[in-house]
Motif scaffolding. Sequence first.
Motif, mmCIF file in Angstrom:
data_model
loop_
_atom_site.group_PDB
_atom_site.id
_atom_site.type_symbol
_atom_site.label_atom_id
_atom_site.label_comp_id
_atom_site.label_asym_id
_atom_site.label_seq_id
_atom_site.Cartn_x
_atom_site.Cartn_y
_atom_site.Cartn_z
ATOM 1 N N VAL A 23 0.837 -1.202 0.000
ATOM 2 C CA VAL A 23 0.000 0.000 0.000
ATOM 3 C C VAL A 23 0.874 1.255 0.000
ATOM 4 O O VAL A 23 0.599 2.208 -0.730
ATOM 5 N N ASP A 24 1.938 1.255 0.799
ATOM 6 C CA ASP A 24 2.846 2.407 0.816
ATOM 7 C C ASP A 24 3.481 2.641 -0.546
ATOM 8 O O ASP A 24 3.538 3.766 -1.037
ATOM 9 N N VAL A 25 3.965 1.581 -1.168
ATOM 10 C CA VAL A 25 4.619 1.717 -2.478
ATOM 11 C C VAL A 25 3.608 2.130 -3.539
ATOM 12 O O VAL A 25 3.891 2.997 -4.379
ATOM 13 N N LEU A 26 2.428 1.555 -3.511
ATOM 14 C CA LEU A 26 1.431 1.877 -4.535
ATOM 15 C C LEU A 26 0.964 3.325 -4.469
ATOM 16 O O LEU A 26 0.443 3.842 -5.464
ATOM 17 N N ALA A 27 1.173 3.990 -3.360
ATOM 18 C CA ALA A 27 0.849 5.418 -3.275
ATOM 19 C C ALA A 27 1.670 6.214 -4.290
ATOM 20 O O ALA A 27 1.255 7.281 -4.739
ATOM 21 N N GLU A 28 2.823 5.669 -4.695
ATOM 22 C CA GLU A 28 3.693 6.316 -5.678
ATOM 23 C C GLU A 28 3.335 5.921 -7.113
ATOM 24 O O GLU A 28 3.886 6.475 -8.065
ATOM 25 N N PHE A 29 2.450 4.945 -7.281
ATOM 26 C CA PHE A 29 2.085 4.424 -8.594
ATOM 27 C C PHE A 29 0.562 4.372 -8.722
ATOM 28 O O PHE A 29 -0.045 3.302 -8.635
ATOM 29 N N PRO A 30 -0.069 5.526 -8.944
ATOM 30 C CA PRO A 30 -1.536 5.580 -8.943
ATOM 31 C C PRO A 30 -2.203 4.751 -10.037
ATOM 32 O O PRO A 30 -3.385 4.421 -9.914
ATOM 33 N N ALA A 31 -1.485 4.392 -11.078
ATOM 34 C CA ALA A 31 -2.091 3.589 -12.144
ATOM 35 C C ALA A 31 -2.134 2.102 -11.793
ATOM 36 O O ALA A 31 -2.835 1.335 -12.445
ATOM 37 N N ALA A 32 -1.403 1.698 -10.777
ATOM 38 C CA ALA A 32 -1.385 0.289 -10.374
ATOM 39 C C ALA A 32 -2.566 0.010 -9.453
ATOM 40 O O ALA A 32 -2.992 0.872 -8.677
ATOM 41 N N ARG A 33 -3.092 -1.188 -9.539
ATOM 42 C CA ARG A 33 -4.247 -1.597 -8.735
ATOM 43 C C ARG A 33 -3.908 -2.846 -7.928
ATOM 44 O O ARG A 33 -3.218 -3.734 -8.415
ATOM 45 N N LEU A 34 -4.437 -2.892 -6.715
ATOM 46 C CA LEU A 34 -4.211 -4.024 -5.821
ATOM 47 C C LEU A 34 -5.509 -4.777 -5.584
ATOM 48 O O LEU A 34 -6.538 -4.189 -5.274
ATOM 49 N N GLU A 35 -5.426 -6.085 -5.719
ATOM 50 C CA GLU A 35 -6.521 -6.981 -5.355
ATOM 51 C C GLU A 35 -5.976 -7.924 -4.291
ATOM 52 O O GLU A 35 -4.840 -8.397 -4.403
ATOM 53 N N GLU A 36 -6.762 -8.181 -3.282
ATOM 54 C CA GLU A 36 -6.368 -9.147 -2.260
ATOM 55 C C GLU A 36 -7.257 -10.371 -2.369
ATOM 56 O O GLU A 36 -8.466 -10.255 -2.557
ATOM 57 N N TRP A 50 -0.178 -22.471 0.048
ATOM 58 C CA TRP A 50 -0.442 -22.484 1.481
ATOM 59 C C TRP A 50 0.799 -22.268 2.336
ATOM 60 O O TRP A 50 0.738 -21.653 3.390
ATOM 61 N N ASP A 51 1.947 -22.743 1.914
ATOM 62 C CA ASP A 51 3.163 -22.588 2.725
ATOM 63 C C ASP A 51 4.050 -21.444 2.275
ATOM 64 O O ASP A 51 5.156 -21.276 2.789
ATOM 65 N N GLU A 52 3.574 -20.615 1.349
ATOM 66 C CA GLU A 52 4.390 -19.506 0.836
ATOM 67 C C GLU A 52 3.770 -18.136 1.105
ATOM 68 O O GLU A 52 4.373 -17.136 0.749
ATOM 69 N N ILE A 53 2.575 -18.080 1.694
ATOM 70 C CA ILE A 53 1.909 -16.790 1.851
ATOM 71 C C ILE A 53 2.664 -15.905 2.839
ATOM 72 O O ILE A 53 3.311 -16.421 3.748
ATOM 73 N N PRO A 54 2.591 -14.613 2.619
ATOM 74 C CA PRO A 54 1.900 -13.938 1.527
ATOM 75 C C PRO A 54 2.680 -14.060 0.221
ATOM 76 O O PRO A 54 3.908 -14.126 0.214
ATOM 77 N N VAL A 55 1.933 -14.077 -0.854
ATOM 78 C CA VAL A 55 2.503 -14.110 -2.196
ATOM 79 C C VAL A 55 2.010 -12.871 -2.928
ATOM 80 O O VAL A 55 0.822 -12.574 -2.907
ATOM 81 N N LEU A 56 2.934 -12.160 -3.562
ATOM 82 C CA LEU A 56 2.560 -10.990 -4.343
ATOM 83 C C LEU A 56 2.761 -11.306 -5.818
ATOM 84 O O LEU A 56 3.861 -11.679 -6.235
ATOM 85 N N LEU A 57 1.680 -11.176 -6.586
ATOM 86 C CA LEU A 57 1.725 -11.364 -8.030
ATOM 87 C C LEU A 57 1.670 -10.001 -8.700
ATOM 88 O O LEU A 57 0.944 -9.113 -8.258
ATOM 89 N N ILE A 58 2.439 -9.838 -9.755
ATOM 90 C CA ILE A 58 2.350 -8.643 -10.591
ATOM 91 C C ILE A 58 1.936 -9.106 -11.965
ATOM 92 O O ILE A 58 2.637 -9.907 -12.598
ATOM 93 N N ASP A 59 0.793 -8.635 -12.391
ATOM 94 C CA ASP A 59 0.211 -9.043 -13.669
ATOM 95 C C ASP A 59 0.178 -10.564 -13.813
ATOM 96 O O ASP A 59 0.465 -11.117 -14.864
#
Length: 79
Positions: A23-36, A50-59
Amino acid sequence: MTSLTLLGKPGCHLCDDARAVVVDVLAEFPAARLEERSILDDEALNARYWDEIPVLLIDGDVHTYWRVDADRLRAALGG
């Protein structure tokens, strides 16, 4: 537009930490969208991550798991 997906589950402290960084980083990139998404709501995601969370995917591609590094995320987003 860049799409980020944070995979986690309720009560996961690492997921909470990852969300805060994203969320902090995305404040610098207003065109990017986050889904949880919770792995508890999707059997395939649960089986895969299940054993790797959290996982962040980009596109749709895995960027990182367990801990999100703000500088690495900025670089991936073109900053």
